[in-house]
Design a protein around this motif. Structure first.
Motif, PDB file in Angstrom:
ATOM      1  N   LYS A 179      97.450  34.783 -11.044  1.00  0.00           N
ATOM      2  CA  LYS A 179      96.321  34.507 -10.170  1.00  0.00           C
ATOM      3  C   LYS A 179      96.786  33.723  -8.950  1.00  0.00           C
ATOM      4  CE  LYS A 179      92.812  34.523 -13.806  1.00  0.00           C
ATOM      5  NZ  LYS A 179      91.737  33.760 -14.480  1.00  0.00           N
ATOM      6  N   LYS A 180      96.340  34.160  -7.803  1.00  0.00           N
ATOM      7  CA  LYS A 180      96.744  33.501  -6.570  1.00  0.00           C
ATOM      8  C   LYS A 180      95.945  32.217  -6.385  1.00  0.00           C
ATOM      9  CE  LYS A 180      97.707  34.492  -1.725  1.00  0.00           C
ATOM     10  NZ  LYS A 180      99.132  34.213  -1.873  1.00  0.00           N
ATOM     11  N   THR A 181      96.627  31.181  -5.974  1.00  0.00           N
ATOM     12  CA  THR A 181      95.963  29.910  -5.699  1.00  0.00           C
ATOM     13  C   THR A 181      94.929  30.086  -4.593  1.00  0.00           C
ATOM     14  OG1 THR A 181      97.909  28.627  -6.340  1.00  0.00           O
ATOM     15  CG2 THR A 181      96.312  27.537  -4.916  1.00  0.00           C
ATOM     16  N   VAL A 182      93.744  29.551  -4.826  1.00  0.00           N
ATOM     17  CA  VAL A 182      92.689  29.612  -3.816  1.00  0.00           C
ATOM     18  C   VAL A 182      92.984  28.559  -2.756  1.00  0.00           C
ATOM     19  CG1 VAL A 182      90.220  29.360  -3.372  1.00  0.00           C
ATOM     20  CG2 VAL A 182      91.012  30.409  -5.512  1.00  0.00           C
ATOM     21  N   MET A 183      93.018  28.970  -1.507  1.00  0.00           N
ATOM     22  CA  MET A 183      93.361  28.047  -0.425  1.00  0.00           C
ATOM     23  C   MET A 183      92.108  27.438   0.201  1.00  0.00           C
ATOM     24  SD  MET A 183      95.407  28.751   3.142  1.00  0.00           S
ATOM     25  CE  MET A 183      93.936  29.424   3.938  1.00  0.00           C
ATOM     26  N   ILE A 184      92.144  26.147   0.427  1.00  0.00           N
ATOM     27  CA  ILE A 184      91.086  25.489   1.189  1.00  0.00           C
ATOM     28  C   ILE A 184      91.242  25.901   2.650  1.00  0.00           C
ATOM     29  CG2 ILE A 184      92.448  23.379   1.621  1.00  0.00           C
ATOM     30  CD1 ILE A 184      89.817  21.802   1.219  1.00  0.00           C
ATOM     31  N   ILE A 383     104.359  33.498  -0.884  1.00  0.00           N
ATOM     32  CA  ILE A 383     103.538  32.890  -1.939  1.00  0.00           C
ATOM     33  C   ILE A 383     102.553  31.891  -1.361  1.00  0.00           C
ATOM     34  CG2 ILE A 383     103.565  31.540  -4.058  1.00  0.00           C
ATOM     35  CD1 ILE A 383     106.324  32.676  -4.643  1.00  0.00           C
ATOM     36  N   TYR A 384     103.061  30.931  -0.572  1.00  0.00           N
ATOM     37  CA  TYR A 384     102.206  29.845  -0.098  1.00  0.00           C
ATOM     38  C   TYR A 384     101.487  30.161   1.209  1.00  0.00           C
ATOM     39  CZ  TYR A 384     103.957  26.804  -3.751  1.00  0.00           C
ATOM     40  OH  TYR A 384     104.235  26.244  -4.960  1.00  0.00           O
ATOM     41  N   GLY A 385     102.100  30.968   2.040  1.00  0.00           N
ATOM     42  CA  GLY A 385     101.495  31.232   3.343  1.00  0.00           C
ATOM     43  C   GLY A 385     100.844  32.590   3.447  1.00  0.00           C
TER      44      GLY A 385
END
Length: 411
Positions: A179-184, A383-385
């Motif tokens: 599951k991909k982290t939900v970004m604020i 992953i993060y961006g």
């Protein structure tokens, strides 16, 4: 005549035998000294028979010893994180000891045993991700047992076990996918900044929590890294923070999470102003404070729990979470960022920097990956961006729509 000795290791008595070069290696491990002495006598009488008898260690007992070994890597030697060490203990207590067959010897462990165990714990409502992690940890356990001479390399029967070889084990609900982290997003960050501002300037906890969340928002640093920042690693003249250590639970660890994580973080202007004011504020209440986020009573950084409670209360005030709050502990019933309240800021910071890169030649790949704390820019990008909702719910949507209309020459 073979040379043997008994040494106490953790809570067990270990029998060691010298090899041809005089190096002692573990041959058996026992709960009592009497059992170890008996085994030592058997070794002297019939070495081959005695060593063969120790090969009857069961899978459950082997995993217990392996979990204890992992725990000691953290507890005694600081060679792994607290959460990682705790996971092995949890695997043993919650799944292996209750559900793995007690009579299966380690040297007879097969792929089919692992397949059946996987089915069993999934039936007992272990998630696919947790069950997969546990199953593959058996490989590490067997390798460790071989290194300790508890079994021989020829007993490694599960070396080629792969879940992908059993398509019937794959869940149909897609829970095997990460599951991909939900970004604020930027709008939510701006709202959060307003919500967390201290209402009582004399309330130290309010102010320190405010400072902590600002560090997350502007740097995307990890919780352990933020808690582990000491003032000697903060240079307000050059606007830099040196990330060289972290807090794990209540223990200061003189290293960071992974290769590439030790770094110099540049402090944005708004965070710089916060930290300057904070240093003066804190000095009046905690003389000679060691940690940037130091608790007034313990002399250690504020706890992860304190920061989480504060953040989830803020999310609830924004309508992004539903919580049950008894004043001491916050139970999260629903939250857009449940399970990753801090990690969402790493994704936000990475995405914001990558989005701005095209318009600023100073934001090089090397700068961005260093600022976030990655060894490879691919991790930052893929992953993060890898988010497309940085400016969701903000007035930039109208600007983008106007630009799109103009570009396509729509009336």
């Amino acid at each position: 005549m073979i040379k043997t000795k008994i040494v106490k290791r953790n809570n067990n008595y270990v029998v060691q035998v010298a090899d041809a070069f005089g190096k002692y290696k573990q041959t058996g491990s026992f709960a009592t000294k009497l059992e170890a002495q008996q085994f030592k006598k058997e070794l002297l009488d019939n070495t081959e028979k005695a060593i063969k008898s120790t090969n009857k260690i069961t899978v459950v007992e082997a995993y217990k010893q392996y979990a204890l070994y992992k725990w000691n890597l953290w507890n005694s030697y600081d060679q792994m994180s607290y959460s990682q060490a705790k996971l092995y203990k949890r695997n043993y207590n919650k799944w292996v000891e209750p559900f793995f067959p007690k009579n299966i010897e380690l040297r007879k462990l097969t792929n089919e045993n692992l397949r059946q165990f996987f089915i069993m714990i999934r039936f007992k409502e272990c998630t696919y991700k947790s069950a997969s992690s546990l199953i593959y940890s058996f490989k590490g356990m067997v390798k460790w047992c071989i290194s300790k001479d508890l079994i021989s390399p020829s007993d490694y029967n599960i070396e080629h076990f792969e879940l992908k070889n059993y398509p019937e084990l794959k869940p149909k609900d897609g829970s095997d996918k990460s599951k991909k982290t939900v970004m604020i997003n930027r709008y939510e960050v701006n709202q959060l900044s307003k919500i967390i501002k201290p209402t009582d300037p004399d309330n130290y906890d309010q102010v320190i929590n405010y400072v902590a969340i600002n560090i997350f928002m502007y740097t995307g640093a990890r919780p352990g890294e933020v808690r582990g920042i000491e003032w000697f690693n903060v240079n307000l003249k050059t606007s830099k923070i040196y990330i060289t250590q972290q807090m794990q639970h209540q223990l200061l660890v003189p290293r960071v999470k992974a290769e590439g994580s030790e770094r110099i973080v540049h402090i944005p202007e708004k965070l710089q102003k916060v930290l300057v004011r904070w240093k003066e504020y804190q000095a009046e209440r905690v003389p000679n404070a060691k940690f940037l986020l130091q608790n007034t009573l313990t002399g250690l950084p504020i706890t992860d729990k304190q920061m989480r409670n504060f953040l989830y209360r803020a999310y609830a005030a924004m309508g992004l979470a539903k919580i049950k709050d008894d004043g001491n502990h916050v139970k999260v019933l629903e939250c857009k960022f449940k399970g990753e309240p801090f990690k969402t800021f790493r994704h936000y910071a990475a995405t914001a920097l990558l989005d701005a890169q095209a318009g600023n030649p100073l934001l090089t790949d090397n700068f961005i990956k260093t600022q976030i704390g990655h060894r490879d820019i691919k991790t930052t990008r893929m992953i993060y961006g890898d988010h497309h909702d940085l400016d969701s719910q903000s007035n930039i949507d109208d600007e983008l729509n106007n630009s799109l209309d103009n570009a396509l020459k729509l009336n």
